[in-house]
Design a protein around this motif. Structure first.
Motif, short mmCIF file in Angstrom:
data_model
loop_
_atom_site.label_atom_id
_atom_site.label_comp_id
_atom_site.label_asym_id
_atom_site.label_seq_id
_atom_site.Cartn_x
_atom_site.Cartn_y
_atom_site.Cartn_z
N GLN B 52 -7.42 2.28 0.31
CA GLN B 52 -7.14 2.25 1.71
C GLN B 52 -5.59 2.10 1.68
O GLN B 52 -5.02 2.78 2.62
N GLU B 53 -5.17 1.20 0.80
CA GLU B 53 -3.66 1.19 0.80
C GLU B 53 -2.78 2.56 0.44
O GLU B 53 -1.72 2.78 1.27
N THR B 54 -3.77 3.14 -0.30
CA THR B 54 -2.98 4.51 -0.63
C THR B 54 -2.85 5.34 0.54
O THR B 54 -1.96 6.07 0.89
N PHE B 55 -3.88 5.28 1.51
CA PHE B 55 -3.99 6.19 2.54
C PHE B 55 -3.15 5.57 3.78
O PHE B 55 -2.27 6.56 4.56
N LEU B 56 -2.85 4.32 3.77
CA LEU B 56 -1.84 3.72 4.71
C LEU B 56 -0.44 4.07 4.32
O LEU B 56 0.56 4.25 5.12
N LYS B 57 -0.11 3.89 3.12
CA LYS B 57 1.12 4.30 2.54
C LYS B 57 1.40 5.78 2.74
O LYS B 57 2.62 6.23 3.22
N ALA B 58 0.38 6.53 2.59
CA ALA B 58 0.67 7.86 2.89
C ALA B 58 1.10 8.40 4.33
O ALA B 58 1.79 9.08 4.62
N TRP B 59 0.44 7.50 5.22
CA TRP B 59 0.72 7.63 6.69
C TRP B 59 2.06 7.17 7.09
O TRP B 59 2.64 7.89 7.58
N THR B 73 -1.87 16.00 -4.89
CA THR B 73 -1.10 15.53 -6.21
C THR B 73 -0.30 14.48 -5.49
O THR B 73 -0.12 13.54 -6.21
N TRP B 74 0.31 14.65 -4.51
CA TRP B 74 1.13 13.66 -3.77
C TRP B 74 0.34 12.30 -3.69
O TRP B 74 0.60 11.21 -3.82
N LEU B 75 -0.86 12.53 -2.99
CA LEU B 75 -1.78 11.33 -2.96
C LEU B 75 -2.10 10.71 -4.04
O LEU B 75 -2.29 9.56 -4.40
N PHE B 76 -2.56 11.55 -5.04
CA PHE B 76 -2.67 10.79 -6.44
C PHE B 76 -1.58 10.18 -7.06
O PHE B 76 -1.71 8.91 -7.62
N GLY B 77 -0.42 10.57 -6.87
CA GLY B 77 0.75 9.89 -7.15
C GLY B 77 0.96 8.53 -6.51
O GLY B 77 1.09 7.56 -7.11
N ILE B 78 0.54 8.48 -5.18
CA ILE B 78 0.68 7.20 -4.52
C ILE B 78 -0.65 6.21 -5.00
O ILE B 78 -0.30 4.96 -5.25
N ALA B 79 -1.44 6.90 -5.14
CA ALA B 79 -2.92 6.26 -5.73
C ALA B 79 -2.26 5.32 -6.94
O ALA B 79 -2.57 4.28 -7.20
N PHE B 80 -1.82 6.20 -8.27
CA PHE B 80 -1.79 5.55 -9.19
C PHE B 80 -0.56 4.65 -9.23
O PHE B 80 -0.62 3.42 -9.97
N ASN B 81 0.52 4.75 -8.40
CA ASN B 81 1.30 3.70 -8.11
C ASN B 81 0.77 2.49 -7.76
O ASN B 81 1.09 1.24 -7.95
N GLU B 82 -0.07 2.53 -6.92
CA GLU B 82 -0.79 1.42 -6.25
C GLU B 82 -1.76 0.75 -7.26
O GLU B 82 -1.81 -0.51 -7.44
N PHE B 83 -2.28 1.40 -8.28
CA PHE B 83 -3.03 1.04 -9.44
C PHE B 83 -2.11 0.13 -10.41
O PHE B 83 -2.30 -0.96 -10.64
N ARG B 84 -0.96 1.00 -10.47
CA ARG B 84 -0.04 0.12 -11.37
C ARG B 84 0.38 -1.14 -10.56
O ARG B 84 0.76 -2.10 -11.21
N SER B 85 0.72 -1.21 -9.44
CA SER B 85 1.26 -2.50 -9.05
C SER B 85 0.13 -3.53 -8.66
O SER B 85 0.36 -4.50 -8.97
#
Lengths: 109, 176
Positions: B52-59, B73-85
């Protein structure tokens, strides 16, 4: 001839099942920030300018402004502030209103 | 009529169109949630929060999407950063994730005749997060090594090494 597929790749692809939405989409959409009203901020700014203009016209001492005497003002005597202060107030208020008007008209969302 | 990702993104950027963004979420929610669930070692609640945070950040950041990579690919990048955070923020996960991967169970390592086989899900949990992420992105979600390097923010060689090591580890665990 096709090379045989890596068994790990094959298993990973097999296990890559579709995740049902289950209300996820709705939760995301509900959490999105509300649409900004692009017109609202310039309207508020223009309203404030209108009110400011009315107050300026009503309260500033338009009829009692001292005549500007540049030679007297350059002498730095004790009347300097008395001479310039009303003008400074008027200039400041008018400049603020003009700046606000320009900002409102140039507003881009 | 089916809109392309680029069409939908353009609509979101031009009109803040929630319906267009909803379509993008519908298209990509499954791979994102599955990826994050694997990364979070099966914690689907955490995965959904991160998704959810990934999609909100994408928005919020959609205007920075340049279109030189696939949207996924761009979304996966955000998702992975969210996971790392999340890993950094949550001590209980951080301790687990940042440590070396847990040792393989004695039964799998020592009893060659054992019928016990870890299934793939369990085997993936035993990889470190870098190997797991590289394998999931490339082998499960079809990203190229270059795309995975972009998502993971690491050199191409590191991605290839992580995939190689991860696969060897998985094969060993699964006795393939």
């Amino acid at each position: 001839m096709n090379t045989p597929e890596d068994p790990i790749d094959a298993q990973l692809r097999e296990e890559n099942n579709y995740v049902e939405d289950g209300g996820f989409n709705a939760r995301v959409i509900n959490a999105l920030p509300r649409r900004q009203r692009a017109w609202l901020r310039p309207v508020i700014l223009l309203g404030a300018i209108a009110i400011g203009s009315v107050l300026a016209i009503r309260w500033l001492p338009w009829g009692n402004l001292p005549a500007l005497d540049l030679s007297a003002s350059l002498s730095f005597d004790s009347q300097l502030s008395q001479l310039w202060m009303p003008w400074m107030v008027v200039i400041l208020v008018v400049a603020s209103l003009v700046w606000g008007l320009v900002a409102a008209l140039q507003w881009e969302d | 009529m089916s809109f392309t990702d680029a069409d939908l993104i353009a609509r979101v950027l031009a009109h803040e169109d929630h319906h267009a963004f909803g379509e993008l979420v519908r298209r990509y929610q499954s791979p994102m949630r599955a990826f994050l669930a694997r990364m979070a070692r099966g914690d689907s609640h955490l995965a959904d929060d991160l998704a959810q945070e990934t999609f909100l950040k994408a928005w919020r950041k959609l205007n920075t999407f340049r279109g030189d990579a696939r949207f996924s690919t761009w979304l996966f990048g955000i998702a992975f950063n969210e996971f790392r955070s999340a890993v950094r923020a949550r001590k209980e996960i951080a301790t687990d994730e940042l440590a070396d991967p847990p040792p393989e169970p004695q039964t799998a390592a020592t009893d060659s005749n054992s019928r016990l086989r870890l299934d793939l899900t369990e085997a993936l949990k035993r990889l470190n997060s870098h190997e797991r992420a590289a394998i999931l992105l490339c082998c499960q979600n079809g990203l190229s090594h270059e795309e995975a390097a972009q998502v993971l923010g690491c050199p191409l060689g590191t991605v290839k090494t992580n995939i190689l090591r991860g696969k060897e580890n998985l094969k060993r665990q699964l006795s393939l």
